[in-house]
Write a protein that holds these residues in place. Structure first.
Motif, PDB file in Angstrom:
ATOM      1  N   THR A  83      -5.402  12.115   3.595  1.00  0.00           N
ATOM      2  CA  THR A  83      -5.499  12.928   4.810  1.00  0.00           C
ATOM      3  C   THR A  83      -5.649  12.075   6.067  1.00  0.00           C
ATOM      4  OG1 THR A  83      -7.910  13.115   4.518  1.00  0.00           O
ATOM      5  CG2 THR A  83      -6.537  14.874   3.584  1.00  0.00           C
ATOM      6  N   THR A  84      -6.155  10.840   5.900  1.00  0.00           N
ATOM      7  CA  THR A  84      -6.356   9.960   7.058  1.00  0.00           C
ATOM      8  C   THR A  84      -5.765   8.588   6.758  1.00  0.00           C
ATOM      9  OG1 THR A  84      -8.413  11.100   7.633  1.00  0.00           O
ATOM     10  CG2 THR A  84      -8.039   8.928   8.616  1.00  0.00           C
ATOM     11  N   LEU A  85      -4.800   8.179   7.588  1.00  0.00           N
ATOM     12  CA  LEU A  85      -4.176   6.868   7.445  1.00  0.00           C
ATOM     13  C   LEU A  85      -4.082   6.235   8.825  1.00  0.00           C
ATOM     14  CD1 LEU A  85      -2.721   4.672   5.857  1.00  0.00           C
ATOM     15  CD2 LEU A  85      -0.582   5.980   6.127  1.00  0.00           C
ATOM     16  N   LYS A  86      -4.766   5.095   8.997  1.00  0.00           N
ATOM     17  CA  LYS A  86      -4.751   4.403  10.286  1.00  0.00           C
ATOM     18  C   LYS A  86      -4.092   3.041  10.096  1.00  0.00           C
ATOM     19  CE  LYS A  86      -9.119   6.541  11.735  1.00  0.00           C
ATOM     20  NZ  LYS A  86     -10.512   6.297  12.160  1.00  0.00           N
ATOM     21  N   PHE A  87      -3.111   2.742  10.968  1.00  0.00           N
ATOM     22  CA  PHE A  87      -2.461   1.444  10.858  1.00  0.00           C
ATOM     23  C   PHE A  87      -2.039   0.882  12.208  1.00  0.00           C
ATOM     24  CE2 PHE A  87       0.585   4.850   9.786  1.00  0.00           C
ATOM     25  CZ  PHE A  87       1.518   4.721  10.805  1.00  0.00           C
ATOM     26  N   ALA A 121       4.010   5.544   7.146  1.00  0.00           N
ATOM     27  CA  ALA A 121       4.220   6.916   7.617  1.00  0.00           C
ATOM     28  C   ALA A 121       4.918   7.743   6.549  1.00  0.00           C
ATOM     29  CB  ALA A 121       5.032   6.911   8.908  1.00  0.00           C
ATOM     30  N   ASN A 122       5.899   7.164   5.891  1.00  0.00           N
ATOM     31  CA  ASN A 122       6.603   7.882   4.814  1.00  0.00           C
ATOM     32  C   ASN A 122       5.661   8.160   3.649  1.00  0.00           C
ATOM     33  OD1 ASN A 122       8.953   7.732   6.316  1.00  0.00           O
ATOM     34  ND2 ASN A 122       9.719   5.904   5.274  1.00  0.00           N
ATOM     35  N   ALA A 123       4.802   7.196   3.340  1.00  0.00           N
ATOM     36  CA  ALA A 123       3.851   7.373   2.246  1.00  0.00           C
ATOM     37  C   ALA A 123       2.876   8.507   2.543  1.00  0.00           C
ATOM     38  CB  ALA A 123       3.089   6.078   2.001  1.00  0.00           C
ATOM     39  N   PHE A 169       0.828  -1.212   0.000  1.00  0.00           N
ATOM     40  CA  PHE A 169       0.000   0.000   0.000  1.00  0.00           C
ATOM     41  C   PHE A 169       0.864   1.266   0.000  1.00  0.00           C
ATOM     42  CE2 PHE A 169      -3.453  -2.837   1.459  1.00  0.00           C
ATOM     43  CZ  PHE A 169      -4.428  -2.424   0.566  1.00  0.00           C
ATOM     44  N   ALA A 170       1.949   1.232   0.714  1.00  0.00           N
ATOM     45  CA  ALA A 170       2.842   2.394   0.733  1.00  0.00           C
ATOM     46  C   ALA A 170       3.351   2.701  -0.672  1.00  0.00           C
ATOM     47  CB  ALA A 170       4.008   2.142   1.684  1.00  0.00           C
TER      48      ALA A 170
END
Length: 507
Positions: free
Chosen positions: A502-506, A492-494, A463-464
């Protein structure tokens, strides 16, 4: 000899008072600085934050009755606040009395939330008295209290006089058939209330009959929520009778009322005549495939209903087939919730075939069924031709990597779907790679939910990599997977490099 001048509130420079106020939150400005003295009041009235303070959220602040008294005093002369939320503060009847007094003096407050505050019938009585004089409040939330039938009577009496309140929430207030009768009587005269929530009370089929009688006269109520009142099929019959005549009600929540197939038949008959109802919630009502057939037959002709929830019933594959017939002919339904209905591979095939022809449905919820990978393939085939569906929820449907592959293949071509929920499935790194590859081609998907699957750091890296190319996705949820620290770093880098996400949850 120089005289030492001790500064007081009367001599402090205005600019210094402003600086003090700058360090206070909105609550303390209103609660702690009002009515100290005339000079501070004058300075407060000229302070820019106070002048623009229109909304105050004080939920769960342990205010209690004493704090409610102090806050109410501050509000009596306030001319800016329009929305106040004091829910979950244990203010009780004494606190309710203080706020009721405010409504007799304040001329700006339009929305007041006092839910979950241990208010009994006495507090309801105080509010009722205030509502007979107040001319500004439009929304009052007294849900999750305990006003009972007596409190309902007080408020119903107020509704016969009040000409401004348009939304009243009395959910979870121990109101029975007697209280329903009081409100029904009031609705026959009230000409302003448009939204009434009486869900999770104790009204049975008799309460339904009272409301049906009221809706014969009332011409303003557009939204009525009587969910979880155990009205049964008899209650459904009373509402069905009036729906054939009523020309104002647009939204009815009749969920959790145990209406069964017979109640569904009554309501289906009503939909043959009704031309105003646009939203109907019949979730959790023990409706089987026979009840669905009654509704499906009518929906093929009905031209007004746009939103239908049949969640948590007993449709099964046969019920899904009945609704599939609706898709092919109905031209008004845009939102359909079929979650928790024991729909399997065969049932979703019926729905998928119909979706290839349907040109109106935009939102379909099939979560918590048992579609499997083969069901995902049927839906993918449908999305090759369907050009209207924008939101698809396949949460908890036993989808694995193969199912993800089917959906990924179509995402490379589909130009309409914007939201896809695949959370709580069994998609691993292989499935993640398929979906990630699709994101490099897809130009419409903005939200992808993949929480609680079986992806590791390798899936996260896929995904990144995709996010470096994708220009449309704004929300990606990969939380509660098996992503290691290295995978988290890739994501996080992506996020830092993405122009749209704007929103990335992992985590």
């Amino acid at each position: 000899m120089a005289t030492n001048v001790i500064p007081t509130l009367l001599t402090l420079p205005v600019e210094l008072v402003y600086r003090i106020l700058d360090h206070l939150n909105d609550f303390n400005i209103l609660y702690s600085t009002q009515n100290i003295c005339k000079r501070i009041n004058a300075i407060l009235n000229s302070y820019h934050r106070y002048q623009t303070l229109t909304t105050l959220d004080l939920r769960h602040n342990h205010i209690g009755a004493h704090g409610a008294h102090h806050l109410a005093n501050s509000l009596q002369k306030n001319q800016t606040l329009t929305t106040l939320d004091v829910s979950r503060n244990q203010i009780g009847d004494r606190g309710a009395q203080h706020f009721a007094n405010v409504l007799q003096q304040n001329h700006t407050l339009t929305t007041l939330n006092l839910s979950h505050n241990r208010i009994d019938n006495q507090g309801a009585k105080d509010f009722a008295n205030a509502l007979q004089e107040n001319q500004t409040l439009t929304t009052l939330d007294l849900s999750d209290n305990r006003i009972g039938d007596q409190g309902a009577q007080h408020l119903a009496n107020a509704l016969q006089q009040n000409q401004t309140l348009i939304t009243l929430n009395l959910s979870r207030n121990q109101i029975s058939d007697q209280g329903a009768q009081h409100f029904a009587d009031a609705l026959q005269q009230n000409q302003t209330l448009t939204t009434l929530n009486l869900s999770y009370n104790r009204m049975g089929f008799e309460g339904a009959e009272y409301f049906a009688d009221a809706l014969q006269q009332n011409q303003t109520l557009t939204t009525l929520n009587v969910s979880y009142n155990r009205m049964g099929f008899e209650g459904a019959q009373h509402f069905a009778d009036i729906l054939q005549q009523n020309q104002t009600l647009t939204t009815l929540d009749f969920s959790l009322n145990q209406i069964g197939d017979q109640g569904a038949q009554y309501l289906a008959n009503a939909l043959q005549e009704n031309q105003t109802l646009t939203t109907l919630n019949l979730s959790h009502n023990q409706i089987g495939d026979q009840g669905i057939q009654y509704l499906a037959n009518v929906l093929q002709q009905n031209q007004t209903l746009t939103t239908l929830s049949l969640s948590y019933n007993r449709l099964g594959d046969q019920g899904a087939q009945h609704l599939a017939n609706v898709f092919q002919r109905n031209q008004s339904l845009i939102t359909l919730d079929l979650s928790l209905n024991q729909i399997g591979e065969q049932g979703v095939q019926y729905l998928a075939n119909a979706l290839q022809q349907n040109q109106t449905l935009t939102t379909l919820n099939l979560s918590y069924n048992r579609l499997g990978d083969q069901g995902a393939q049927h839906l993918a085939n449908a999305l090759q031709k369907n050009q209207t569906l924008i939101t698809l929820n396949l949460n908890y449907n036993w989808l694995g990597d193969q199912g993800a592959q089917h959906l990924a293949n179509i995402l490379q071509q589909n130009q309409t779907l914007t939201t896809l929920d695949l959370s709580l499935n069994q998609i691993g790194d292989e499935g993640a790679q398929y979906l990630a590859n699709a994101l490099q081609q897809n130009q419409t998907l903005t939200r992808l939910e993949l929480s609680r699957n079986q992806m590791s750091g390798q899936g996260a890296q896929h995904f990144a990599n995709a996010l470096q190319h994708n220009k449309t996705l704004t929300t990606l949820n990969l939380s509660y997977n098996r992503i290691d620290h290295e995978g988290e770093q890739h994501l996080a880098n992506a996020l830092q490099q993405s122009e749209t996400l704007t929103t990335l949850k992992f985590l």
